[in-house]
Every structure is written in structure tokens, then in C-alpha cells.
Design an enzyme around this catalytic site. Structure first.
Site, PDB file in Angstrom:
ATOM      1  N   TYR A   1     -12.263  -3.066  -2.564  1.00 14.85           N
ATOM      2  CA  TYR A   1     -12.850  -3.039  -1.230  1.00 14.85           C
ATOM      3  C   TYR A   1     -14.288  -2.808  -1.061  1.00 14.85           C
ATOM      4  O   TYR A   1     -14.915  -2.620  -0.120  1.00 14.85           O
ATOM      5  CB  TYR A   1     -12.203  -1.897  -0.394  1.00 14.85           C
ATOM      6  CG  TYR A   1     -10.688  -2.022  -0.064  1.00 14.85           C
ATOM      7  CD1 TYR A   1     -10.365  -3.053   0.600  1.00 14.85           C
ATOM      8  CD2 TYR A   1      -9.895  -0.988  -0.374  1.00 14.85           C
ATOM      9  CE1 TYR A   1      -9.118  -3.338   1.112  1.00 14.85           C
ATOM     10  CE2 TYR A   1      -8.509  -1.267   0.124  1.00 14.85           C
ATOM     11  CZ  TYR A   1      -8.119  -2.462   0.903  1.00 14.85           C
ATOM     12  OH  TYR A   1      -6.714  -2.553   1.121  1.00 14.85           O
TER      13      TYR A   1
ATOM     14  N   HIS B   1      -1.418  -5.397   1.710  1.00 13.77           N
ATOM     15  CA  HIS B   1      -2.818  -6.324   1.463  1.00 13.77           C
ATOM     16  C   HIS B   1      -2.393  -7.941   1.030  1.00 13.77           C
ATOM     17  O   HIS B   1      -1.532  -7.975   0.164  1.00 13.77           O
ATOM     18  CB  HIS B   1      -3.586  -5.530   0.381  1.00 13.77           C
ATOM     19  CG  HIS B   1      -4.812  -6.356  -0.089  1.00 13.77           C
ATOM     20  ND1 HIS B   1      -5.890  -6.317   0.627  1.00 13.77           N
ATOM     21  CD2 HIS B   1      -4.596  -7.411  -1.086  1.00 13.77           C
ATOM     22  CE1 HIS B   1      -6.733  -7.369   0.146  1.00 13.77           C
ATOM     23  NE2 HIS B   1      -6.038  -7.708  -1.063  1.00 13.77           N
TER      24      HIS B   1
ATOM     25  N   LYS C   1       0.566  -1.109  -0.057  1.00 15.42           N
ATOM     26  CA  LYS C   1      -0.074  -0.027  -0.033  1.00 15.42           C
ATOM     27  C   LYS C   1       0.821   1.295   0.011  1.00 15.42           C
ATOM     28  O   LYS C   1       2.281   1.237   0.188  1.00 15.42           O
ATOM     29  CB  LYS C   1      -0.880  -0.280   0.992  1.00 15.42           C
ATOM     30  CG  LYS C   1      -1.949  -1.209   1.031  1.00 15.42           C
ATOM     31  CD  LYS C   1      -2.626  -1.071   2.500  1.00 15.42           C
ATOM     32  CE  LYS C   1      -3.657  -2.305   2.452  1.00 15.42           C
ATOM     33  NZ  LYS C   1      -4.597  -2.381   3.797  1.00 15.42           N
TER      34      LYS C   1
ATOM     35  N   GLU D   1      -9.677 -10.427  -7.276  1.00 14.41           N
ATOM     36  CA  GLU D   1      -8.602  -9.283  -7.134  1.00 14.41           C
ATOM     37  C   GLU D   1      -7.339  -9.623  -8.295  1.00 14.41           C
ATOM     38  O   GLU D   1      -7.233  -8.365  -8.953  1.00 14.41           O
ATOM     39  CB  GLU D   1      -7.839  -9.533  -5.657  1.00 14.41           C
ATOM     40  CG  GLU D   1      -8.977  -8.843  -4.565  1.00 14.41           C
ATOM     41  CD  GLU D   1      -8.579  -9.278  -3.308  1.00 14.41           C
ATOM     42  OE1 GLU D   1      -7.135  -9.647  -3.050  1.00 14.41           O
ATOM     43  OE2 GLU D   1      -9.472  -9.179  -2.347  1.00 14.41           O
TER      44      GLU D   1
ATOM     45  N   ASN E   1      -1.530   0.136   7.684  1.00 14.07           N
ATOM     46  CA  ASN E   1      -1.147  -1.593   7.534  1.00 14.07           C
ATOM     47  C   ASN E   1      -0.206  -1.995   6.528  1.00 14.07           C
ATOM     48  O   ASN E   1      -0.085  -3.316   6.468  1.00 14.07           O
ATOM     49  CB  ASN E   1      -2.188  -2.368   8.222  1.00 14.07           C
ATOM     50  CG  ASN E   1      -3.108  -2.763   7.170  1.00 14.07           C
ATOM     51  OD1 ASN E   1      -3.141  -2.134   6.001  1.00 14.07           O
ATOM     52  ND2 ASN E   1      -4.154  -3.157   7.524  1.00 14.07           N
TER      53      ASN E   1
HETATM   54  P1  IDP Z   1      -7.211  -7.074   5.482  1.00 10.01           P
HETATM   55  O1  IDP Z   1      -6.397  -5.796   4.803  1.00 10.01           O
HETATM   56  O2  IDP Z   1      -6.345  -7.808   6.445  1.00 10.01           O
HETATM   57  O3  IDP Z   1      -7.905  -7.934   4.565  1.00 10.01           O
HETATM   58  P2  IDP Z   1     -10.025  -5.924   5.980  1.00 10.01           P
HETATM   59  O4  IDP Z   1     -10.846  -6.197   7.164  1.00 10.01           O
HETATM   60  O5  IDP Z   1     -10.479  -6.502   4.499  1.00 10.01           O
HETATM   61  O6  IDP Z   1      -8.562  -6.303   6.231  1.00 10.01           O
HETATM   62  O7  IDP Z   1      -9.816  -4.434   5.823  1.00 10.01           O
HETATM   63  C1  IDP Z   1      -9.313  -3.999   4.638  1.00 10.01           C
HETATM   64  C2  IDP Z   1      -8.196  -2.624   4.883  1.00 10.01           C
HETATM   65  O8  IDP Z   1      -9.365  -1.802   5.487  1.00 10.01           O
HETATM   66  C3  IDP Z   1      -7.321  -3.018   6.145  1.00 10.01           C
HETATM   67  O9  IDP Z   1      -6.321  -3.558   5.805  1.00 10.01           O
HETATM   68  C4  IDP Z   1      -7.174  -1.582   6.698  1.00 10.01           C
HETATM   69  O10 IDP Z   1      -6.356  -1.000   5.699  1.00 10.01           O
HETATM   70  C5  IDP Z   1      -8.603  -1.024   6.446  1.00 10.01           C
HETATM   71  N1  IDP Z   1      -9.223  -0.965   7.571  1.00 10.01           N
HETATM   72  C6  IDP Z   1     -10.042  -2.201   8.251  1.00 10.01           C
HETATM   73  N2  IDP Z   1     -10.550  -1.870   9.471  1.00 10.01           N
HETATM   74  C7  IDP Z   1     -10.251  -0.425   9.596  1.00 10.01           C
HETATM   75  C8  IDP Z   1     -10.568   0.500  10.700  1.00 10.01           C
HETATM   76  O11 IDP Z   1     -11.085   0.173  11.481  1.00 10.01           O
HETATM   77  N3  IDP Z   1     -10.122   1.669  10.564  1.00 10.01           N
HETATM   78  C9  IDP Z   1      -9.342   2.243   9.403  1.00 10.01           C
HETATM   79  N4  IDP Z   1      -8.905   1.258   8.376  1.00 10.01           N
HETATM   80  C10 IDP Z   1      -9.427  -0.103   8.712  1.00 10.01           C
HETATM   81 MG    MG Z   2      -9.503  -7.775   3.372  1.00 10.42          MG
END
Ligand code: IDP
Ligand code: MG
Length: 165
Positions: free
Chosen positions: A60, A128, A20, A139, A125
Site C-alpha cells: 500500500y 483486493h 482480506k 504485487e 471491504n
Molecule cells: P482498492 O482496494 O479498491 O484498490 P485503494 O484506493 O487502493 O482501493 O485503497 C486501498 C484500500 O485502502 C481499500 O481497499 C480500503 O481497504 C482502504 N481504504 C481506502 N480508502 C479508505 C478510507 O477512506 N478509509 C479507510 N480505509 C480506506
Molecule cells: Mg488499490
């Protein structure tokens, strides 16, 4: 010919992994690639791009009702840094890719994982990974739909990395 999204459950399983914008900005592209490469996974697709809003929205789509969705799409698409999109191939790469990334929330990610080693908060984070065979298919098709963007190739050391028994 194998489909661009690979064959889940075989040594030709494929997943979509992205660095990212925060990971790119922080100079972590090479480390993330190195972890997959050294493990023995094979890189079959790679691109650098600022994704369109349409691409990020679709990527997303399952999170579109979440309060952080607009911020998430802006972070991915505002062009302050690009995204690296990759397709990696190998046994159990979908599940193992997620293990290598670590928990979505870095405050819960273990040491030795990418998120556990390099980041602190869920909104930054850095990486992805597809969470299932269905997500990987969606994807890979979304990010690598173009002709010739996925390359089938044989590594000279394949037989030393993957055994069929
Ligand atoms: P993942 O990336 O581990 O698959 P997902 O639940 O699919 O996690 O969420 C996608 C992305 O959305 C996360 O990697 C993060 O960047 C963002 N995200 C998820 N939950 C939150 C939140 O509570 N606050 C801000 N960003 C979030
Ligand atoms: Mg995800």
C-alpha cells in the site's frame, strides 16, 4: 517461459487478488474463489498468511500519506485473521477482476459484485485486486516472489474457455 506476472493483453494476463482478514474471518474465501473459478479464470498462485508490516507497507505504499494508512496496515497485519493471496490468469483479468470486486467504497458497489453483495464500508471491504498492469507486476512479485510459488499449468478445458479469435 512466461514471466511470473504474466503477459498483460494476452490470455496469459495475471492479476493479484486477495481476500482480506475480514473476508477470511467472515467465511467468504470459497465464494470469492468460486466467482473467479466459474468465470473461467485459472488459479496459478495461492497462499494463506499474516503479512508482515513490511509487506503491507510496500503493498500500500501509494497510500502512505493517507490518514487511514496506519489503520489499514494494522487491519491487514494484526493477525486476528490471515489474508488469502492469489494470482489469477486469463483474458483481461486485471480489469475484469476489479469489475468483479466492485467499487472500493461498498456503498457505491453494485449488486452482483463481491463488495456490493457482502460488505458495507470502505474500511472493511473484504478483498483486493490489482488496479493496472503495473500494479499487478509489482504485487505479484511482492506476494509471490519465491521459487515455485506460481504454477504454469494447462487445464483440460482450456480450449473450451478461451479461443484465440
Ligand atoms: P482498492 O482496494 O479498491 O484498490 P485503494 O484506493 O487502493 O482501493 O485503497 C486501498 C484500500 O485502502 C481499500 O481497499 C480500503 O481497504 C482502504 N481504504 C481506502 N480508502 C479508505 C478510507 O477512506 N478509509 C479507510 N480505509 C480506506
Ligand atoms: Mg488499490
Amino acid at each position: 517461459a512466461i514471466p511470473i506476472h504474466g503477459v498483460p493483453g494476452t490470455s496469459k494476463e495475471r492479476t493479484f487478488i486477495a481476500v482480506k482478514p475480514d473476508g477470511v474471518q467472515r467465511g467468504l474465501i470459497s465464494d470469492i474463489i468460486a466467482r473467479f473459478e466459474r468465470r473461467g479464470y485459472k488459479l496459478v498462485g495461492l497462499k494463506l498468511l499474516v503479512p508482515s508490516k513490511a509487506l503491507a507497507n510496500e503493498h500500500y505504499a501509494d497510500l502512505s500519506k493517507k490518514p487511514f494508512f496506519a489503520g489499514l496496515v494494522d487491519y491487514m497485519t494484526n493477525g486476528k485473521a490471515p489474508v488469502i493471496g492469489m494470482v489469477w490468469e486469463g483474458p483481461a483479468v486485471i480489469k475484469q477482476g476489479r469489475v468483479m470486486l466492485g467499487a472500493t467504497d461498498p456503498t457505491a458497489a453494485g449488486p452482483g459484485t463481491i463488495r456490493g453483495d457482502y460488505c458495507l464500508t470502505i474500511g472493511r471491504n473484504i478483498c483486493h485486486g490489482s488496479d493496472s498492469a503495473e500494479s499487478a507486476e509489482k504485487e505479484i512479485g511482492l506476494w509471490f516472489g519465491g521459487k515455485g510459488e506460481i504454477v504454469n499449468w494447462t487445464a483440460n478445458n482450456d480450449e473450451w474457455v478461451v479461443s484465440d479469435n
